[in-house]
Write a protein that holds these residues in place. Structure first.
Motif, PDB file in Angstrom:
ATOM      1  N   THR A 164       0.853  -1.190   0.000  1.00 29.18           N
ATOM      2  CA  THR A 164       0.000   0.000   0.000  1.00 29.18           C
ATOM      3  C   THR A 164       0.883   1.232   0.000  1.00 29.18           C
ATOM      4  OG1 THR A 164      -0.148   0.066   2.398  1.00 29.18           O
ATOM      5  CG2 THR A 164      -1.879  -1.136   1.231  1.00 29.18           C
ATOM      6  N   ASP A 165       0.321   2.345  -0.508  1.00 31.94           N
ATOM      7  CA  ASP A 165       1.078   3.589  -0.492  1.00 31.94           C
ATOM      8  C   ASP A 165       0.778   4.331   0.808  1.00 31.94           C
ATOM      9  OD1 ASP A 165      -1.418   4.722  -0.799  1.00 31.94           O
ATOM     10  OD2 ASP A 165      -1.066   5.488  -2.818  1.00 31.94           O
TER      11      ASP A 165
ATOM     12  N   ARG B  87      -3.661   3.120  -0.176  1.00 33.79           N
ATOM     13  CA  ARG B  87      -4.137   2.509  -1.431  1.00 33.79           C
ATOM     14  C   ARG B  87      -3.167   1.418  -1.859  1.00 33.79           C
ATOM     15  NH1 ARG B  87      -4.721   8.390  -3.578  1.00 33.79           N
ATOM     16  NH2 ARG B  87      -2.504   8.025  -3.644  1.00 33.79           N
ATOM     17  N   PRO B  88      -3.697   0.367  -2.517  1.00 39.37           N
ATOM     18  CA  PRO B  88      -2.792  -0.684  -2.985  1.00 39.37           C
ATOM     19  C   PRO B  88      -1.811  -0.111  -4.013  1.00 39.37           C
ATOM     20  CG  PRO B  88      -5.097  -1.321  -3.294  1.00 39.37           C
ATOM     21  CD  PRO B  88      -5.084   0.097  -2.821  1.00 39.37           C
ATOM     22  N   THR B  89      -0.584  -0.541  -3.935  1.00 38.87           N
ATOM     23  CA  THR B  89       0.417  -0.095  -4.915  1.00 38.87           C
ATOM     24  C   THR B  89       0.360  -1.014  -6.119  1.00 38.87           C
ATOM     25  OG1 THR B  89       2.108  -1.423  -3.837  1.00 38.87           O
ATOM     26  CG2 THR B  89       1.988   0.877  -3.201  1.00 38.87           C
TER      27      THR B  89
END
Length: 190
Positions: A15-16, A20-22
């Motif tokens: 995640t960032d 949020r998913p990277t």
């Protein structure tokens, strides 16, 4: 500042900083580039296959060409073993014809054939064989064998980077492969 560092260390993997998913390694730009490369490769392969297929379907030998009688007279052959001698008096002999016309059903040797150029007979699609014509893009070969059996062939004259060649066919809509084409033998020293 220390707090941001601590938060970054506590984030779940993949995640960032906003949770949020990277994207996977390489990202969308790299996937798009790979996809384009793959599509370009596929397109090139398909176009290449079509070009080869069309070349094979179209036959070999170049474009139709006008040949003068003086250029036609002489010995013609192909590497597969077909030979043909064209005489100035419209006589013709040949051997190994099946090496130039695989579906030829008459004898593979003609000992007393004749030839005549095809000439336009008034309308654009009407032709007549003429013993007096001195040039043409095609000619007919006639021979009688075994007590009256007609063994006729059509000859299409073409020209490519190697010079004139002759494609012998049973039907004017047929074509030749490169190995079936007859090419004029080099003149022998006298």
């Amino acid at each position: 500042m220390d707090r941001d560092m601590d938060t970054a260390d506590e984030r779940p993997a993949g995640t960032d900083h906003a949770g949020r998913p990277t994207p996977p390694p390489g990202g969308p730009a790299r996937r798009t580039a790979r996809r384009r490369t793959w599509l370009l490769g596929l397109t090139a392969a398909v176009v290449g296959a079509l070009v080869l297929a069309c070349t094979d379907w179209a036959g070999a030998g170049g474009d139709a060409a006008v040949i003068r009688q003086a250029e036609l007279v002489g010995d013609w052959s192909n590497a597969a073993g077909a030979t043909m001698h064209v005489s100035d008096d419209h006589g013709l002999t040949a051997s190994g014809i099946r090496h130039a016309v695989p579906d030829y059903t008459c004898t593979p040797t003609l000992t007393a054939g004749t030839w005549q150029f095809w000439v336009r007979n008034g309308s654009p699609n009407s032709y007549t064989a003429s013993a007096s014509a001195t040039e043409g893009t095609s000619f007919t070969i006639s021979a009688t064998h075994n007590g009256g059996t007609r063994c006729d062939l059509e000859a299409q004259v073409q020209r490519d980077g190697h010079g004139f060649d002759i494609c012998l066919v049973l039907d004017p809509d047929q074509t030749c492969t490169e190995k079936e084409l007859l090419r004029k033998d080099p003149a022998r020293p006298r």
